[in-house]
Scaffold this active site. Structure first.
Site, PDB file in Angstrom:
ATOM      1  N   CYS A  95      -4.514 -64.269 -34.923  1.00  0.00           N
ATOM      2  CA  CYS A  95      -4.088 -63.150 -34.080  1.00  0.00           C
ATOM      3  C   CYS A  95      -2.577 -62.941 -34.229  1.00  0.00           C
ATOM      4  O   CYS A  95      -1.813 -63.911 -34.224  1.00  0.00           O
ATOM      5  CB  CYS A  95      -4.441 -63.430 -32.624  1.00  0.00           C
ATOM      6  N   CYS A  99       0.828 -64.886 -27.459  1.00  0.00           N
ATOM      7  CA  CYS A  99       0.428 -65.448 -26.168  1.00  0.00           C
ATOM      8  C   CYS A  99       0.634 -66.959 -26.216  1.00  0.00           C
ATOM      9  O   CYS A  99      -0.015 -67.661 -26.992  1.00  0.00           O
ATOM     10  CB  CYS A  99      -1.030 -65.102 -25.874  1.00  0.00           C
ATOM     11  N   CYS A 102      -2.165 -69.733 -26.402  1.00  0.00           N
ATOM     12  CA  CYS A 102      -3.329 -69.516 -27.260  1.00  0.00           C
ATOM     13  C   CYS A 102      -3.188 -70.159 -28.637  1.00  0.00           C
ATOM     14  O   CYS A 102      -2.259 -69.850 -29.392  1.00  0.00           O
ATOM     15  CB  CYS A 102      -3.592 -68.025 -27.405  1.00  0.00           C
ATOM     16  N   CYS A 138     -21.008 -62.376 -24.199  1.00  0.00           N
ATOM     17  CA  CYS A 138     -19.735 -61.715 -24.484  1.00  0.00           C
ATOM     18  C   CYS A 138     -19.282 -61.997 -25.914  1.00  0.00           C
ATOM     19  O   CYS A 138     -19.146 -63.163 -26.313  1.00  0.00           O
ATOM     20  CB  CYS A 138     -18.664 -62.177 -23.494  1.00  0.00           C
ATOM     21  N   CYS A 172     -17.931 -57.275 -24.253  1.00  0.00           N
ATOM     22  CA  CYS A 172     -16.993 -57.474 -25.364  1.00  0.00           C
ATOM     23  C   CYS A 172     -15.603 -57.781 -24.831  1.00  0.00           C
ATOM     24  O   CYS A 172     -15.232 -57.369 -23.727  1.00  0.00           O
ATOM     25  CB  CYS A 172     -16.924 -56.226 -26.252  1.00  0.00           C
ATOM     26  N   CYS A 231     -13.967 -56.580 -16.459  1.00  0.00           N
ATOM     27  CA  CYS A 231     -13.828 -58.023 -16.279  1.00  0.00           C
ATOM     28  C   CYS A 231     -12.380 -58.369 -16.573  1.00  0.00           C
ATOM     29  O   CYS A 231     -11.889 -58.149 -17.682  1.00  0.00           O
ATOM     30  CB  CYS A 231     -14.771 -58.763 -17.230  1.00  0.00           C
ATOM     31  N   ARG A 301     -15.630 -66.024 -11.539  1.00  0.00           N
ATOM     32  CA  ARG A 301     -16.319 -66.831 -12.540  1.00  0.00           C
ATOM     33  C   ARG A 301     -15.503 -68.057 -12.963  1.00  0.00           C
ATOM     34  O   ARG A 301     -14.343 -67.931 -13.347  1.00  0.00           O
ATOM     35  CB  ARG A 301     -16.627 -65.988 -13.776  1.00  0.00           C
TER      36      ARG A 301
END
Length: 360
Positions: A95, A99, A102, A138, A172, A231, A301
């Site tokens: 990516c 972040c 991550c 997901c 997604c 979400c 969640r």
């Protein structure tokens, strides 16, 4: 009414632990749990930012009382059902964003390398997820936003899952979107989109520098207006202050998402946060309960990091402290508990799994 503009920024906080900031309530002030019982449990009105902060500052000897109230709020306004979800990464690593938490960022020397999951692998992951009783699957990609190749892969994967007769809802998480991409996902039949704000607006620049909190908010606005469920959650334990946790809870409440994933930082080798301390169990449970009192009707969640932060006993306490949804199995680059272990926990707690028909 759902808000579609970003709330005003509050402050750029310093990095200290929440426990170090916990202070005594002013003499004569109403007890916050007494206030919350009437305001949240009885009237269904979420706590304000100062009230959330007061909850986050409660001492450990009131934790059980807090968890009990959060559970009562969950049962009153959400019911006993638990939504079970599985996730899979269709594109891992590489990516371009920075972040700091991550391991999939291509900017850090983490051990995660770029890889793609083929369509048969995606279908098999959906099949295994459905076999657990999960109603939600997901598809996740480590990208700034989807390009044409990725969207084509997702479309083909969804078509193959449907062709295989797998009865499960498709969500997604593909990063920031354009309006055209939002419309494409709706046409594919994606019913929920995950895009986390990650942390309070005031703390976000310390976590990510390659894009803004406002850019994420704009994607969420378009998703909602297109009719997909939203979400949106974040990660606790990224150096935010206790005030910023309260700020984040209320910003999420202002967004009014259908679901809020509660993640706890797993310090990843090679990332800027690799030496951060894991959030203590009591602190994690207190935060979960505070978020429930801020968002009495929202699906909350358990997600990444709960196993490391809470352990087995803590997971049960969380389910009895405001949580009403759970991710089973492994996460994107981290192992979770075996899915059957979570399903057994729900059975022992006599918490029914939400049926697929109820998610439509």
């Amino acid at each position: 009414m759902r808000q579609t503009t970003a709330p005003t920024a509050r402050r750029q906080g310093r990095t200290v632990t929440a426990a170090a900031e916990r202070t005594a309530v002013e003499p004569g002030a109403p007890d916050i749990l007494t206030v919350a019982r009437e305001q949240v449990l009885e009237r269904g009105e979420g706590l304000t930012e100062p009230q959330v902060l007061e909850v986050l500052r409660l001492p450990d000897d009131r934790l059980e009382e807090l968890l009990q109230l959060a559970h009562e709020v969950r049962m009153r306004w959400c019911g006993p059902e638990v939504e079970v979800e599985g996730i899979v990464s269709v594109k891992t690593g590489g990516c371009p964003e920075d972040c700091h938490f991550c391991s999939q960022s291509g900017r850090f020397p983490s051990p995660v390398r770029s890889a793609w999951l083929d369509i048969p692998g995606l279908v098999e992951a959906a099949r295994q997820t459905a076999a657990t009783g999960a109603t939600e699957f997901c598809i996740v990609a480590a990208v700034r936003g989807p390009d044409r190749r990725l969207l084509s892969q997702v479309k083909a994967g969804i078509e193959a899952i449907r062709a295989a007769g797998i009865d499960i809802q498709i969500a997604c998480s593909l990063g920031m979107l354009t309006q055209e991409q939002v419309d494409e996902l709706v046409a594919m039949g994606v019913h929920r989109y995950n895009h986390n704000l990650e942390t309070a607006r005031s703390h976000f620049p310390a976590v990510v520098t390659t894009h803004s909190w406002e850019e994420r908010w704009e994607t969420l606005r378009m998703v909602r207006e297109a009719g997909m469920e939203v979400c949106c959650g974040g990660i606790i334990g990224m150096g935010e202050t206790v005030e910023q946790r309260a700020e984040f809870a209320v910003q999420l409440a202002e967004l009014d998402p259908h679901e809020v994933p509660m993640n706890f930082l797993i310090p990843q080798p090679g990332t800027p946060y690799e030496d951060f301390e894991v959030v203590e169990g009591a602190e994690a449970l207190r935060t979960v309960a505070a978020f429930r009192l801020a968002m009495p009707r929202t699906m909350l969640r358990f997600a990444g990091g709960r196993e490391l932060t809470l352990g087995d006993l803590g997971a049960e306490k969380g389910m009895l402290g405001g949580i009403n949804a759970i991710i089973v199995g492994n996460y994107l680059t981290n192992l979770g508990r075996p899915a059957q272990q979570d399903l057994d926990m729900l059975r022992d707690l006599r918490m029914p799994i939400k049926a697929l028909s109820e998610t439509l």
